[in-house]
Design a protein around this motif. Structure first.
Motif, PDB file in Angstrom:
ATOM      1  N   ILE A  23      51.500  72.563  35.102  1.00 55.85           N
ATOM      2  CA  ILE A  23      51.711  71.333  34.319  1.00 55.85           C
ATOM      3  C   ILE A  23      53.005  70.611  34.730  1.00 55.85           C
ATOM      4  O   ILE A  23      52.966  69.410  35.038  1.00 55.85           O
ATOM      5  CB  ILE A  23      51.631  71.614  32.800  1.00 55.85           C
ATOM      6  CG1 ILE A  23      50.207  72.052  32.449  1.00 55.85           C
ATOM      7  CG2 ILE A  23      52.023  70.406  31.969  1.00 55.85           C
ATOM      8  CD1 ILE A  23      49.126  71.037  32.827  1.00 55.85           C
ATOM      9  N   PRO A  24      54.156  71.302  34.798  1.00 55.85           N
ATOM     10  CA  PRO A  24      55.346  70.584  35.281  1.00 55.85           C
ATOM     11  C   PRO A  24      55.148  70.025  36.695  1.00 55.85           C
ATOM     12  O   PRO A  24      55.538  68.891  36.977  1.00 55.85           O
ATOM     13  CB  PRO A  24      56.442  71.663  35.273  1.00 55.85           C
ATOM     14  CG  PRO A  24      55.961  72.703  34.321  1.00 55.85           C
ATOM     15  CD  PRO A  24      54.474  72.677  34.365  1.00 55.85           C
ATOM     16  N   VAL A  25      54.494  70.813  37.557  1.00 56.85           N
ATOM     17  CA  VAL A  25      54.265  70.326  38.927  1.00 56.85           C
ATOM     18  C   VAL A  25      53.404  69.054  38.900  1.00 56.85           C
ATOM     19  O   VAL A  25      53.675  68.079  39.614  1.00 56.85           O
ATOM     20  CB  VAL A  25      53.584  71.425  39.787  1.00 56.85           C
ATOM     21  CG1 VAL A  25      53.092  70.863  41.111  1.00 56.85           C
ATOM     22  CG2 VAL A  25      54.552  72.577  40.027  1.00 56.85           C
ATOM     23  N   LEU A  26      52.380  69.050  38.050  1.00 58.50           N
ATOM     24  CA  LEU A  26      51.506  67.874  37.971  1.00 58.50           C
ATOM     25  C   LEU A  26      52.282  66.635  37.549  1.00 58.50           C
ATOM     26  O   LEU A  26      52.074  65.549  38.083  1.00 58.50           O
ATOM     27  CB  LEU A  26      50.380  68.118  36.953  1.00 58.50           C
ATOM     28  CG  LEU A  26      49.230  68.995  37.421  1.00 58.50           C
ATOM     29  CD1 LEU A  26      48.235  69.205  36.290  1.00 58.50           C
ATOM     30  CD2 LEU A  26      48.527  68.354  38.604  1.00 58.50           C
ATOM     31  N   PHE A  27      53.183  66.804  36.595  1.00 52.96           N
ATOM     32  CA  PHE A  27      53.967  65.650  36.150  1.00 52.96           C
ATOM     33  C   PHE A  27      54.853  65.128  37.284  1.00 52.96           C
ATOM     34  O   PHE A  27      54.933  63.922  37.500  1.00 52.96           O
ATOM     35  CB  PHE A  27      54.804  65.989  34.901  1.00 52.96           C
ATOM     36  CG  PHE A  27      54.044  65.730  33.624  1.00 52.96           C
ATOM     37  CD1 PHE A  27      53.975  64.451  33.093  1.00 52.96           C
ATOM     38  CD2 PHE A  27      53.362  66.747  32.975  1.00 52.96           C
ATOM     39  CE1 PHE A  27      53.256  64.184  31.934  1.00 52.96           C
ATOM     40  CE2 PHE A  27      52.640  66.494  31.813  1.00 52.96           C
ATOM     41  CZ  PHE A  27      52.590  65.211  31.291  1.00 52.96           C
ATOM     42  N   VAL A  28      55.483  66.044  38.001  1.00 53.66           N
ATOM     43  CA  VAL A  28      56.334  65.603  39.116  1.00 53.66           C
ATOM     44  C   VAL A  28      55.484  64.855  40.157  1.00 53.66           C
ATOM     45  O   VAL A  28      55.829  63.754  40.598  1.00 53.66           O
ATOM     46  CB  VAL A  28      57.046  66.816  39.767  1.00 53.66           C
ATOM     47  CG1 VAL A  28      57.779  66.394  41.033  1.00 53.66           C
ATOM     48  CG2 VAL A  28      58.005  67.463  38.770  1.00 53.66           C
ATOM     49  N   LEU A  29      54.319  65.432  40.487  1.00 52.10           N
ATOM     50  CA  LEU A  29      53.475  64.811  41.512  1.00 52.10           C
ATOM     51  C   LEU A  29      53.007  63.426  41.081  1.00 52.10           C
ATOM     52  O   LEU A  29      53.065  62.464  41.856  1.00 52.10           O
ATOM     53  CB  LEU A  29      52.259  65.696  41.801  1.00 52.10           C
ATOM     54  CG  LEU A  29      52.518  67.011  42.527  1.00 52.10           C
ATOM     55  CD1 LEU A  29      51.225  67.797  42.679  1.00 52.10           C
ATOM     56  CD2 LEU A  29      53.137  66.760  43.891  1.00 52.10           C
ATOM     57  N   ILE A  30      52.569  63.315  39.834  1.00 53.61           N
ATOM     58  CA  ILE A  30      52.006  62.021  39.416  1.00 53.61           C
ATOM     59  C   ILE A  30      53.105  60.958  39.349  1.00 53.61           C
ATOM     60  O   ILE A  30      52.856  59.792  39.651  1.00 53.61           O
ATOM     61  CB  ILE A  30      51.207  62.152  38.092  1.00 53.61           C
ATOM     62  CG1 ILE A  30      50.168  61.028  37.967  1.00 53.61           C
ATOM     63  CG2 ILE A  30      52.074  62.144  36.869  1.00 53.61           C
ATOM     64  CD1 ILE A  30      48.938  61.202  38.742  1.00 53.61           C
ATOM     65  N   VAL A  31      54.327  61.360  39.014  1.00 55.37           N
ATOM     66  CA  VAL A  31      55.427  60.391  38.988  1.00 55.37           C
ATOM     67  C   VAL A  31      55.729  59.917  40.427  1.00 55.37           C
ATOM     68  O   VAL A  31      55.880  58.718  40.682  1.00 55.37           O
ATOM     69  CB  VAL A  31      56.693  60.990  38.316  1.00 55.37           C
ATOM     70  CG1 VAL A  31      57.907  60.109  38.564  1.00 55.37           C
ATOM     71  CG2 VAL A  31      56.462  61.160  36.819  1.00 55.37           C
ATOM     72  N   ILE A  32      55.747  60.852  41.358  1.00 54.87           N
ATOM     73  CA  ILE A  32      55.996  60.465  42.763  1.00 54.87           C
ATOM     74  C   ILE A  32      54.926  59.469  43.225  1.00 54.87           C
ATOM     75  O   ILE A  32      55.221  58.424  43.808  1.00 54.87           O
ATOM     76  CB  ILE A  32      55.972  61.705  43.694  1.00 54.87           C
ATOM     77  CG1 ILE A  32      57.120  62.653  43.354  1.00 54.87           C
ATOM     78  CG2 ILE A  32      56.039  61.283  45.173  1.00 54.87           C
ATOM     79  CD1 ILE A  32      57.116  63.940  44.146  1.00 54.87           C
ATOM     80  N   ILE A  33      53.670  59.798  42.921  1.00 55.77           N
ATOM     81  CA  ILE A  33      52.584  58.927  43.386  1.00 55.77           C
ATOM     82  C   ILE A  33      52.670  57.558  42.695  1.00 55.77           C
ATOM     83  O   ILE A  33      52.463  56.516  43.326  1.00 55.77           O
ATOM     84  CB  ILE A  33      51.208  59.584  43.142  1.00 55.77           C
ATOM     85  CG1 ILE A  33      51.127  60.915  43.899  1.00 55.77           C
ATOM     86  CG2 ILE A  33      50.076  58.685  43.604  1.00 55.77           C
ATOM     87  CD1 ILE A  33      49.957  61.786  43.530  1.00 55.77           C
ATOM     88  N   ILE A  43      48.577  57.741  31.098  1.00 54.39           N
ATOM     89  CA  ILE A  43      49.219  56.460  31.392  1.00 54.39           C
ATOM     90  C   ILE A  43      49.879  56.503  32.784  1.00 54.39           C
ATOM     91  O   ILE A  43      49.743  55.579  33.589  1.00 54.39           O
ATOM     92  CB  ILE A  43      50.225  56.087  30.282  1.00 54.39           C
ATOM     93  CG1 ILE A  43      49.417  55.801  28.998  1.00 54.39           C
ATOM     94  CG2 ILE A  43      51.072  54.881  30.658  1.00 54.39           C
ATOM     95  CD1 ILE A  43      50.235  55.516  27.761  1.00 54.39           C
ATOM     96  N   LEU A  44      50.540  57.623  33.089  1.00 54.17           N
ATOM     97  CA  LEU A  44      51.139  57.756  34.430  1.00 54.17           C
ATOM     98  C   LEU A  44      50.061  57.685  35.512  1.00 54.17           C
ATOM     99  O   LEU A  44      50.256  57.061  36.559  1.00 54.17           O
ATOM    100  CB  LEU A  44      51.896  59.082  34.542  1.00 54.17           C
ATOM    101  CG  LEU A  44      53.234  59.159  33.799  1.00 54.17           C
ATOM    102  CD1 LEU A  44      53.757  60.590  33.812  1.00 54.17           C
ATOM    103  CD2 LEU A  44      54.252  58.219  34.445  1.00 54.17           C
ATOM    104  N   ALA A  45      48.922  58.308  35.238  1.00 52.02           N
ATOM    105  CA  ALA A  45      47.829  58.274  36.219  1.00 52.02           C
ATOM    106  C   ALA A  45      47.358  56.839  36.422  1.00 52.02           C
ATOM    107  O   ALA A  45      47.051  56.427  37.544  1.00 52.02           O
ATOM    108  CB  ALA A  45      46.667  59.162  35.764  1.00 52.02           C
TER     109      ALA A  45
END
Ligand code: PFF
Length: 453
Positions: A175-185, A262-264
């Motif tokens: 979950i933390p990794v997913l948040f970092v990835l989606i913010v980068i994208i 929302i980030l997605a």
């Protein structure tokens, strides 16, 4: 009998529940629906839906699960022995398996496209053929099956290791990794030339698009996104300790799921508009439009575009896995508790059952595309059955059960940990009112209007 496992900490509970919630629903369904039904105006309706209708359902499931420390079937039998409520328990053992079967097909596609991204197949000189890649791939017979099998195998492997060593460990990292990835994208996507149009698509409120079916769409999306009505949240809650604040974990889960959706939206739509494409829905958006964009962007910045495409499909795969494990766990809890199977056997049995249905779903894009159930391909039939019908019925019945069948004092006791959590005690009248009246009446009304319309 072996000791029942429990999530190790509050963070673990929220990560696991958020893991179930955050998935394909957030990445390909949410961004498209938002634009379709009026951008920011729809986001507003969606937020209201999440907190006034879906959160009460989530809490209903959580109350039942934590109260009994049993999976769906055992929980209903424990709270309403010898009544027809056991059918709700049984229904919610079956519905996540139906979802898992077709979800695994899409999970398999994500795996396949991650491999394609790693093999640098999205290149500027083949941008046009990249769009056709998905159709050719999904309608072929063997590769989608192999990829689906890999996805199901990974799901089963995590579940096989159990609640602490499997589900909890995976969710706490993913979950933390997913948040970092989606913010980068999202940052990458919003800085592309022409991205402003996509941002406007998401944030410009257009109230004229809020037609009656926008409300049904918001409700359906929030149920799917929060994994409600099919017993997954109930089952996860059955692994939550008695001293945990379930009002807080439920609200936290809903908040993280919304934030991720929302980030997605900001990760996907600006890129789509920057490439001058009209957004399409579902698989088309993720597996046709985005590879096309990655290919096009490769012209100027090959390395960056390759890295982003890999991160993007990795995000989808991990998000899908953290959801699929929750679907399988419902069935595992049932087989272990009610049929006295070992976790290992239960996992293997469920792997095989979903594999068979998953194969049929996968082939319905190719050789079985002519096989129709009530006018739908097998894949679409499973999807419609689950998301338009089973989830809504399940959600409705869970709130009716907690609001009308369970003793009010027991509900309060569970939500406030025997009166120990003062803030939950203060909020109880509101939460109970939502569970007993607002959620069931509104959901029933939207469901009936949908059936008639
Ligand atoms: N919430 C998941 C998503 O948004 O992709 C889908 C889901 C998970 C549905 C678990 C149902 C379920 F039981």
């Amino acid at each position: 009998m072996t000791q029942r496992e429990h999530f190790g900490s509050r963070a673990a509970v929220i990560m696991a529940m958020a893991g179930s919630a955050i998935g394909l629903g957030n990445i390909w369904r949410f961004p498209f629906i938002v634009g379709e039904y009026g951008g920011a105006a729809f986001i507003l309706v969606y937020i209201i839906c999440c907190f006034l209708l879906s959160l009460p359902i989530m809490l209903s499931e959580t109350i039942i699960g934590r109260r009994t420390h049993q999976g769906t079937f055992g929980a209903m039998n424990a709270l309403a022995p010898g009544t027809a409520w056991k059918w709700l328990g049984l229904l919610t053992v079956l519905s996540p398996l139906i979802i898992l079967s077709y979800y695994s097909v899409v999970g398999g596609w994500s795996f396949a496209f991650l491999c394609k991204a790693l093999a640098l197949q999205f290149q500027p000189d083949n941008a046009e053929s990249v769009t056709a890649m998905f159709g050719t791939f999904s309608s072929s017979t063997w590769w989608p099956l192999v990829c689906m099998m890999v996805f199901l195998f990974l799901t089963a492997l995590i579940v096989y290791f159990g609640v602490n060593k499997g589900i909890e460990r995976f969710s706490k990292v993913s979950i933390p990794v997913l948040f970092v990835l989606i913010v980068i994208i999202a940052i990458y996507s919003m800085t592309l030339p022409g991205a402003g149009e996509g941002v406007r698509y998401l944030v410009k409120p257009d109230f004229s698009k809020l037609t009656p079916d926008a409300y049904a769409a918001a409700l359906g999306q929030s149920f799917f996104s929060l994994s409600l009505g099919v017993g997954t949240m109930l089952t996860y809650a059955s692994y939550v300790r008695k001293d945990e604040n379930i009002l807080l974990s439920g609200t936290g889960t809903a908040f993280f799921d919304l934030l991720f959706a929302i980030l997605a939206g900001f990760a996907v739509m600006p890129a789509v508009f920057a490439a001058g494409i009209t957004p399409s829905s579902g698989p088309g958006l993720v597996f046709e439009t985005l590879p096309f964009i990655f290919a096009k962007m490769g012209a100027g910045a090959q390395v960056i575009s390759a890295v982003v495409s890999i991160l993007f499909f990795l995000t989808i795969l991990v998000a899908a896995l953290s959801s699929s494990i929750s679907m399988m766990e419902v069935g595992v809890a049932y087989l272990v508790e009610e049929k006295k199977q070992s976790r290992h056997n239960a996992t293997i049995i469920l792997f095989l059952i979903t594999l068979v249905v998953g194969i049929l779903c996968s082939l319905s894009f190719g050789v079985l595309s002519d096989v129709k159930l009530l006018g739908n391909t097998i894949f679409n039939f499973c999807d419609r059955l689950a998301s338009n019908f089973l989830m809504t019925i399940g959600a409705l019945l869970f709130s009716v059960f907690v609001g009308w069948k369970m003793d009010k004092a027991a509900v309060k006791d569970e939500l406030t940990n025997g009166g120990k959590i003062k803030s939950s005690g203060k909020l109880f009248p509101i939460v109970y009112f939502l569970i007993k009246y607002v959620a069931p009446v509104t959901i029933a009304a939207i469901f009936i209007i949908g059936l008639l319309g």
